[in-house]
Design an enzyme around this catalytic site. Sequence first.
Site, PDB file in Angstrom:
ATOM      1  CG  ASN A  41      74.927  14.656   9.107  1.00  0.00           C
ATOM      2  OD1 ASN A  41      74.491  13.747   8.396  1.00  0.00           O
ATOM      3  ND2 ASN A  41      76.080  15.255   8.837  1.00  0.00           N
ATOM      4  CB  SER A  60      73.933  17.325  21.050  1.00  0.00           C
ATOM      5  OG  SER A  60      73.049  16.631  20.218  1.00  0.00           O
ATOM      6  CG  ASP A  68      90.766  10.158  17.894  1.00  0.00           C
ATOM      7  OD1 ASP A  68      89.627   9.702  17.628  1.00  0.00           O
ATOM      8  OD2 ASP A  68      91.508  10.661  17.044  1.00  0.00           O
ATOM      9  N   GLY A  76      79.160  19.545  20.316  1.00  0.00           N
ATOM     10  CA  GLY A  76      80.050  20.283  19.416  1.00  0.00           C
ATOM     11  C   GLY A  76      79.241  21.315  18.653  1.00  0.00           C
ATOM     12  CB  VAL A  88      82.993  12.825  16.835  1.00  0.00           C
ATOM     13  CG1 VAL A  88      81.491  12.771  16.799  1.00  0.00           C
ATOM     14  CG2 VAL A  88      83.571  11.500  17.299  1.00  0.00           C
ATOM     15  CG  ASP A  89      79.446  12.196  11.015  1.00  0.00           C
ATOM     16  OD1 ASP A  89      79.679  11.001  10.810  1.00  0.00           O
ATOM     17  OD2 ASP A  89      78.524  12.833  10.464  1.00  0.00           O
TER      18      ASP A  89
HETATM   19  P1  ADP Z   1      77.519  17.303  17.322  1.00  0.00           P
HETATM   20  O1  ADP Z   1      77.216  17.669  15.892  1.00  0.00           O
HETATM   21  O2  ADP Z   1      76.619  16.178  17.817  1.00  0.00           O
HETATM   22  O3  ADP Z   1      77.563  18.481  18.234  1.00  0.00           O
HETATM   23  P2  ADP Z   1      80.461  17.176  17.147  1.00  0.00           P
HETATM   24  O4  ADP Z   1      81.229  16.139  16.399  1.00  0.00           O
HETATM   25  O5  ADP Z   1      80.508  18.566  16.628  1.00  0.00           O
HETATM   26  O6  ADP Z   1      78.962  16.598  17.243  1.00  0.00           O
HETATM   27  O7  ADP Z   1      80.939  17.175  18.652  1.00  0.00           O
HETATM   28  C1  ADP Z   1      80.544  16.209  19.596  1.00  0.00           C
HETATM   29  C2  ADP Z   1      81.640  16.025  20.619  1.00  0.00           C
HETATM   30  O8  ADP Z   1      82.637  15.142  20.072  1.00  0.00           O
HETATM   31  C3  ADP Z   1      82.406  17.303  21.001  1.00  0.00           C
HETATM   32  O9  ADP Z   1      82.538  17.317  22.430  1.00  0.00           O
HETATM   33  C4  ADP Z   1      83.770  17.141  20.327  1.00  0.00           C
HETATM   34  O10 ADP Z   1      84.793  17.755  21.064  1.00  0.00           O
HETATM   35  C5  ADP Z   1      83.922  15.640  20.362  1.00  0.00           C
HETATM   36  N1  ADP Z   1      84.860  15.032  19.396  1.00  0.00           N
HETATM   37  C6  ADP Z   1      85.293  15.524  18.196  1.00  0.00           C
HETATM   38  N2  ADP Z   1      86.145  14.664  17.617  1.00  0.00           N
HETATM   39  C7  ADP Z   1      86.275  13.600  18.468  1.00  0.00           C
HETATM   40  C8  ADP Z   1      87.049  12.396  18.467  1.00  0.00           C
HETATM   41  N3  ADP Z   1      87.846  12.081  17.439  1.00  0.00           N
HETATM   42  N4  ADP Z   1      86.925  11.540  19.529  1.00  0.00           N
HETATM   43  C9  ADP Z   1      86.107  11.849  20.570  1.00  0.00           C
HETATM   44  N5  ADP Z   1      85.350  12.955  20.638  1.00  0.00           N
HETATM   45  C10 ADP Z   1      85.453  13.833  19.610  1.00  0.00           C
END
Ligand code: ADP
Length: 177
Positions: free
Chosen positions: A30, A123, A16, A125, A39-40
């Site tokens: 975004n 990008s 994480d 996710g 992750v945001d």
């Molecule tokens: P995007 O909008 O750029 O696609 P996302 O947040 O939806 O961003 O996903 C980007 C990547 O971050 C995905 O591979 C997701 O599994 C991963 N992710 C989500 N939460 C976390 C976290 N807490 N730590 C690390 N990676 C994460």
Amino acid sequence: MTNTRKPLELQIIEADITHLQLDAIVNAANHSLLGGGGVDGAIHRAAGPELLAHCKTLGGCATGQAKLTPGFRLPARFIIHTVGPVWHGGHQQEPELLASCYRQSLQLAEQQGLHSIAFPAISCGVYGYPLEQAARIAVTTIHAFSRQAHSLRQVYLVAFDDRMRTLLEKTLSEHAR
Ligand code: ADP
């Protein structure tokens, strides 16, 4: 005189990203920089409301660009917010824009004299980028940048699940060959 500068090391970890105690972690943000899902959302929750208040003063961020904030309540000192491209099939400059996210984030870290930085899979996710292509861009862009790195010593590509970790490891070992 011998060059004693250590080369930049690229490592894959499954974690994480909000738990990492590094100089900087990268946020897959975004345009608004005002938080979102994935992750945001995790970064905004962990950094606390001070992050949102600070981000409101930044005027957003364009795709492929990056902006720096303090880490607030995170163990990381700084957050580098970058906006990855939404995947539209690959003909809307998605590869260039994704590479730019990695490059601009690394440049910001260098400007601050930072030693360590961790990237999530930008990008990969909800933005829907094909994972293999995104992994290749991440690895090749970081490798290309390593020639101009001075302060940066450690770069981590952070997978959030086993599948992404395996893919990143495979991509890195293929690149090293
Ligand atoms: P995007 O909008 O750029 O696609 P996302 O947040 O939806 O961003 O996903 C980007 C990547 O971050 C995905 O591979 C997701 O599994 C991963 N992710 C989500 N939460 C976390 C976290 N807490 N730590 C690390 N990676 C994460």
